[in-house]
Design an enzyme around this catalytic site. Structure first.
Site, PDB file in Angstrom:
ATOM      1  CG  ASP A   1      -1.978   0.977   1.275  1.00 40.52           C
ATOM      2  OD1 ASP A   1      -2.264   1.579   0.231  1.00 40.52           O
ATOM      3  OD2 ASP A   1      -2.539   1.223   2.354  1.00 40.52           O
TER       4      ASP A   1
ATOM      5  CE  LYS B   1      -5.395  -0.676  -1.109  1.00 36.65           C
ATOM      6  NZ  LYS B   1      -6.008  -0.182   0.145  1.00 36.65           N
TER       7      LYS B   1
ATOM      8  CG  PHE C   1      -9.852  -0.824   3.384  1.00 39.72           C
ATOM      9  CD1 PHE C   1      -8.607  -0.419   3.838  1.00 39.72           C
ATOM     10  CD2 PHE C   1     -10.518  -1.834   4.065  1.00 39.72           C
ATOM     11  CE1 PHE C   1      -8.035  -1.006   4.963  1.00 39.72           C
ATOM     12  CE2 PHE C   1      -9.951  -2.429   5.186  1.00 39.72           C
ATOM     13  CZ  PHE C   1      -8.712  -2.008   5.636  1.00 39.72           C
TER      14      PHE C   1
HETATM   15  P1  IMP Z   1       1.795  -0.329   3.819  1.00 37.16           P
HETATM   16  O1  IMP Z   1       0.950   0.921   3.808  1.00 37.16           O
HETATM   17  O2  IMP Z   1       2.294  -0.681   2.435  1.00 37.16           O
HETATM   18  O3  IMP Z   1       2.894  -0.246   4.836  1.00 37.16           O
HETATM   19  O4  IMP Z   1       0.839  -1.519   4.252  1.00 37.16           O
HETATM   20  C1  IMP Z   1       0.569  -1.719   5.607  1.00 37.16           C
HETATM   21  C2  IMP Z   1      -0.400  -2.812   5.882  1.00 37.16           C
HETATM   22  O5  IMP Z   1      -1.704  -2.216   5.816  1.00 37.16           O
HETATM   23  C3  IMP Z   1      -0.479  -3.993   4.934  1.00 37.16           C
HETATM   24  O6  IMP Z   1       0.456  -4.991   5.246  1.00 37.16           O
HETATM   25  C4  IMP Z   1      -1.888  -4.472   5.212  1.00 37.16           C
HETATM   26  O7  IMP Z   1      -1.893  -5.346   6.317  1.00 37.16           O
HETATM   27  C5  IMP Z   1      -2.624  -3.201   5.537  1.00 37.16           C
HETATM   28  N1  IMP Z   1      -3.468  -2.756   4.409  1.00 37.16           N
HETATM   29  C6  IMP Z   1      -3.195  -1.854   3.441  1.00 37.16           C
HETATM   30  N2  IMP Z   1      -4.224  -1.729   2.579  1.00 37.16           N
HETATM   31  C7  IMP Z   1      -5.177  -2.602   3.010  1.00 37.16           C
HETATM   32  C8  IMP Z   1      -6.475  -2.971   2.526  1.00 37.16           C
HETATM   33  O8  IMP Z   1      -7.000  -2.501   1.487  1.00 37.16           O
HETATM   34  N3  IMP Z   1      -7.133  -3.898   3.274  1.00 37.16           N
HETATM   35  C9  IMP Z   1      -6.622  -4.483   4.393  1.00 37.16           C
HETATM   36  N4  IMP Z   1      -5.406  -4.180   4.865  1.00 37.16           N
HETATM   37  C10 IMP Z   1      -4.685  -3.249   4.175  1.00 37.16           C
END
Ligand code: IMP
Ligand code: MG
Length: 205
Positions: free
Chosen positions: A114, A142, A163
């Protein structure tokens, strides 16, 4: 639980086919690396998968059953704090990363890429241990929300800025057990907030 679902974004059949294809690609690349570093394809102790808890649990369980070589798992947990909810943006390790990755072929695995902060943190910490190779593998990407300049080496599906839950991904700790990847009804997820993609718990993993 079913009543909270708005629509299926990626169904279980699509997921199963893609996970198998990703595993085939990953296995071929790892076998190539093993040979390049002078190891037999089935030598013990050379391949270490590092799944990031809790979201990657279901994905990893399916992925490893399509990987035919000897490998070990070292689970890590990372908390991520969306800025909106806590002011303090960023990712933080919960506990220690295993300290035995030197010279190994390491694959860091997460459910979704994300902002990129989680994967960037774990990748950096693994890199510090001088592994032979390091790869990153995510089921979902994403790109719309990226903050850390990072691309995963293996991506299952690229999705829009939405999401999603299911197949290991949660909202407030729930819905991980749904077999499909789905979007929740906006009344449930709080979509329509200023930033729907960061809706949910302050501490995501
Ligand atoms: P980051 O923002 O790339 O560090 O992602 C952090 C964490 O947020 C991921 O490992 C997921 O566990 C969670 N996450 C991000 N987007 C989603 C989503 O759309 N649904 C559920 N969890 C999410
Ligand atoms: Mg996660």
């Amino acid at each position: 639980m079913q009543a909270d679902i708005d629509r299926v974004v990626i169904d279980r059949g699509q997921i199963a086919r893609r996970v198998e294809a990703m595993a085939r690609e990953l296995a071929a690349d790892l076998e190539h690396d093993l040979r390049a570093t002078g190891h037999a394809p089935d030598e013990s102790g050379q391949i270490v998968l590092v799944p990031i808890l809790t979201g990657s649990l279901v994905f990893v369980a399916d992925l490893i059953r399509h990987l035919p070589m000897k490998l070990s798992l070292e689970l890590v947990a990372v908390s991520s704090y969306p800025g909106q909810a806590t002011q303090s943006k960023g990712a933080k390790m919960r506990g220690e990363l295993p300290q035995n990755l030197r010279g190994k072929h390491v694959v860091v695995i997460d459910d979704i890429l994300d902002s990129g902060r989680t994967l960037a943190l774990v990748k950096h910490l693994v890199q510090e241990q001088a592994p032979a190779t390091i790869r990153t593998c995510v089921l979902l990407d994403k790109p719309a929300r990226r903050e850390a300049p990072l691309r995963a080496d293996y991506v299952g599906f690229e999705i829009e800025d939405l999401f999603v839950v299911g197949y290991g991904l949660d909202f407030d700790g729930f819905y991980r057990n749904l077999p499909d990847i789905v979007a929740l009804r906006s009344e449930v997820s709080g979509a329509g907030d200023a930033n729907p993609a960061t809706a949910g718990t302050a501490d995501r993993c």
